[in-house]
Design an enzyme around this catalytic site. Structure first.
Site, mmCIF file in Angstrom:
data_model
loop_
_atom_site.group_PDB
_atom_site.id
_atom_site.type_symbol
_atom_site.label_atom_id
_atom_site.label_comp_id
_atom_site.label_asym_id
_atom_site.label_seq_id
_atom_site.Cartn_x
_atom_site.Cartn_y
_atom_site.Cartn_z
ATOM 1 C CD GLU A 190 -0.584 -6.248 5.318
ATOM 2 O OE1 GLU A 190 -0.938 -5.245 5.913
ATOM 3 O OE2 GLU A 190 -0.540 -6.503 4.108
ATOM 4 C CG HIS A 230 -3.063 -3.532 3.605
ATOM 5 N ND1 HIS A 230 -2.246 -3.040 4.475
ATOM 6 C CD2 HIS A 230 -3.893 -2.327 3.027
ATOM 7 C CE1 HIS A 230 -2.249 -1.668 4.374
ATOM 8 N NE2 HIS A 230 -3.036 -1.309 3.529
ATOM 9 C CB CYS A 254 -0.982 -0.160 1.109
ATOM 10 S SG CYS A 254 -2.343 0.935 0.889
#
Length: 247
Positions: free
Chosen positions: A203, A201, A102
């Site tokens: 993750e 994102h 990001c």
């Protein structure tokens, strides 16, 4: 030997949200064979002691860095800007593999001499604005890119929490994904070292194989770097060998 087996990856974080984001990034790295080390303002940050770098998400990037205009609702951290720009420039120059997440994707572009859109959605009215960690946005990957080879897909569903986006590409960078409104959603460096920036994102999407493979690619490139194979060609072989052919 331990360092080469489980390479050390520095992860820069926001002073505001790093306490909750870093453990999630570290989990993704551990699941894919790496070991995360949290960096940020006020913490040690020595690239000689790590094999790869993740520039994390969070705060907006000050337009001072790229000659843009300040957006009223921007949330800035000038000290973090200075730290991450220095790290990104040094990593690109020294052949250390980098993943930008990001804000990190945007910082990669700025470090390469590119610019950003302070309010990307004003410039891309056909790009729907999402604020969610759930995979709601469809992005299309260019087939001739690192990212497409890593993800093994032409289209991904991703999350979205950003307001800024890449405008003019930095030197040596190319677009590897866009959304339906044409907004840049991923960039990558075309030569060594391996450097990929994604606007979403990953993750938060560790339950999706294509997203885990992004972290696995960074870990494979970091392992190659740790073992002394510093050229982009050698890192490419290491990543392909670790992930298998994209076909």
């Amino acid at each position: 030997m331990g360092r080469a087996t489980r390479p050390r990856i520095a992860v820069t974080t926001s002073a505001r949200s790093g306490w909750r984001i870093f453990p999630l990034v570290a989990l993704n790295l551990w699941l894919t064979g790496g070991r995360g080390e949290r960096w940020g303002t006020g913490r040690p940050a020595d690239l000689d002691k790590v094999d790869g770098l993740i520039i994390g998400g969070g705060d907006d990037i000050s337009p001072v860095l790229y000659g843009g205009e300040l957006v009223a609702e921007a949330r800035l951290d000038p000290a973090r800007d200075r730290l991450e720009r220095r790290l990104a420039e040094a990593a690109l120059a020294r052949g250390i593999p980098v993943l930008g997440i990001c804000r990190g994707a945007q910082m990669l572009n700025v470090a390469a001499g590119g610019t950003l859109m302070g309010d990307a959605f004003a410039r891309h009215p056909d790009s729907r604005r999402y604020r969610t960690i759930l995979p709601r946005r469809a992005v299309r990957l260019r087939p001739d890119t690192w990212l497409a080879a890593i993800a093994r897909k032409n289209c991904l569903k991703v999350n979205a929490l950003h307001s800024q986006a890449v405008d003019r590409l930095g030197k040596g960078m190319r677009v590897s994904a866009r959304d339906g409104g044409g907004m840049v959603q991923a960039i990558e460096r075309v030569t060594d070292p391996m450097a990929i920036g994604v606007q979403w994102h990953p993750e938060h999407l560790f339950y999706r194989r294509a997203q885990r493979r992004i972290f696995a690619a960074l870990v494979a490139a970091a392992r190659a770097h740790a073992e002394g194979r510093r050229s982009g060609e050698d890192q490419a072989r290491a990543v392909v060998g670790a992930l298998g052919s994209p076909g």
